[in-house]
Write a protein that holds these residues in place. Structure first.
Motif, PDB file in Angstrom:
ATOM      1  N   GLY A 166     111.843  20.623  74.854  1.00  0.00           N
ATOM      2  CA  GLY A 166     112.834  20.345  73.830  1.00  0.00           C
ATOM      3  C   GLY A 166     112.693  19.009  73.143  1.00  0.00           C
ATOM      4  O   GLY A 166     113.264  18.799  72.064  1.00  0.00           O
ATOM      5  N   SER A 167     111.930  18.091  73.728  1.00  0.00           N
ATOM      6  CA  SER A 167     111.734  16.768  73.127  1.00  0.00           C
ATOM      7  C   SER A 167     110.516  16.691  72.223  1.00  0.00           C
ATOM      8  O   SER A 167     110.373  15.731  71.466  1.00  0.00           O
ATOM      9  CB  SER A 167     111.621  15.696  74.220  1.00  0.00           C
ATOM     10  OG  SER A 167     112.834  15.549  74.922  1.00  0.00           O
ATOM     11  N   GLY A 168     109.599  17.650  72.337  1.00  0.00           N
ATOM     12  CA  GLY A 168     108.398  17.601  71.515  1.00  0.00           C
ATOM     13  C   GLY A 168     107.155  18.009  72.276  1.00  0.00           C
ATOM     14  O   GLY A 168     107.219  18.817  73.203  1.00  0.00           O
ATOM     15  N   VAL A 169     106.029  17.400  71.889  1.00  0.00           N
ATOM     16  CA  VAL A 169     104.715  17.790  72.401  1.00  0.00           C
ATOM     17  C   VAL A 169     103.945  16.560  72.848  1.00  0.00           C
ATOM     18  O   VAL A 169     104.011  15.504  72.211  1.00  0.00           O
ATOM     19  CB  VAL A 169     103.899  18.522  71.310  1.00  0.00           C
ATOM     20  CG1 VAL A 169     102.513  18.902  71.809  1.00  0.00           C
ATOM     21  CG2 VAL A 169     104.647  19.749  70.812  1.00  0.00           C
ATOM     22  N   VAL A 170     103.196  16.691  73.947  1.00  0.00           N
ATOM     23  CA  VAL A 170     102.277  15.639  74.387  1.00  0.00           C
ATOM     24  C   VAL A 170     100.917  16.264  74.711  1.00  0.00           C
ATOM     25  O   VAL A 170     100.836  17.417  75.122  1.00  0.00           O
ATOM     26  CB  VAL A 170     102.795  14.872  75.627  1.00  0.00           C
ATOM     27  CG1 VAL A 170     103.962  13.977  75.266  1.00  0.00           C
ATOM     28  CG2 VAL A 170     103.179  15.820  76.760  1.00  0.00           C
TER      29      VAL A 170
END
Length: 220
Positions: free
Chosen positions: A169-173
């Motif tokens: 839910g916070s993004g991509v790494v």
């Protein structure tokens, strides 16, 4: 990487979040999180090796297959297809049919630096999609697949086939494959410290006391 090692890495990674990984990447001086690529609906966290796909504009040179088909064909169970469409939001590069095909191959999900379509049809399938936008416009005669399993970029971060990818839910790494153990160890260390801080706050200690003890500003 053998299946046993891969399974252990997957087990460790799924206990963490993109924020844990992003902090670890920062601490180790690697590129950290990617902004703006988020779950298209209520999707579970995904973590696994990348299968890469680069998109280009359609033109007189035509593609031999519809974009995404080659990426699905070479994928293994638990892989994540990551698509470089340069962040374009005016045309779809993924949809319902590709989602069915990927789910049948037990692909963990797709991450799109761009847009997709058929959201109302994909949601019931339960196939995780992380993207920048949703659009009804077809890829046909507009864009095509250029390369599968070559070096691409996602949000300005280099991604190679087999690099580890996490999305929540916070993004991509993105984690370089040869640095996976180093990054996971640092992320686990930071996670444990943060959990200890939370436990002390829950026990009644003030933020000032906890910050003085753990030096939160200097943890990364």
């Amino acid at each position: 990487m053998d299946k046993s090692t891969r399974k252990k890495i997957m087990s460790r990674g799924l206990k963490l979040s993109t924020t844990n990984i992003s902090d670890a990447l920062d601490a180790l001086n690697f590129r950290s999180g990617i902004a703006g690529i988020l779950p298209a609906f209520k999707c579970p966290k995904i973590f696994g090796p990348a299968v890469t796909l680069r998109i280009t504009a359609a033109g007189l040179t035509s593609s031999k297959s519809h974009l995404g088909i080659d990426a699905i064909s070479v994928s293994e169970e638990g892989d994540i297809i990551i698509i470089d469409n340069g962040g374009r939001q005016d045309v779809s590069c993924w949809g319902e049919i590709l989602s069915y095909g990927a789910k049948n191959k037990k692909v963990a999900g797709v991450i799109i630096d761009g847009a997709f379509r058929d959201i109302d049809d994909i949601k019931p399938i339960g196939f995780p999609v992380f993207a920048r936008a949703v659009v009804p416009v077809t890829a046909r005669k507009r864009i095509m697949g250029l390369e599968t399993n070559k070096v691409i970029q996602c949000g300005g971060v280099q991604v190679r086939p087999g690099d580890f990818v996490m999305a929540d839910g916070s993004g991509v790494v993105i984690i370089p494959s040869e640095k996976i153990n180093e990054v996971l160890e640092k992320a686990e260390e930071l996670y444990k410290k943060e959990q200890a801080m939370i436990n002390e706050i829950k026990s009644g200690k003030s933020m000032a006391e906890v910050d003085e003890k753990y030096k939160y500003e200097k943890m990364v």
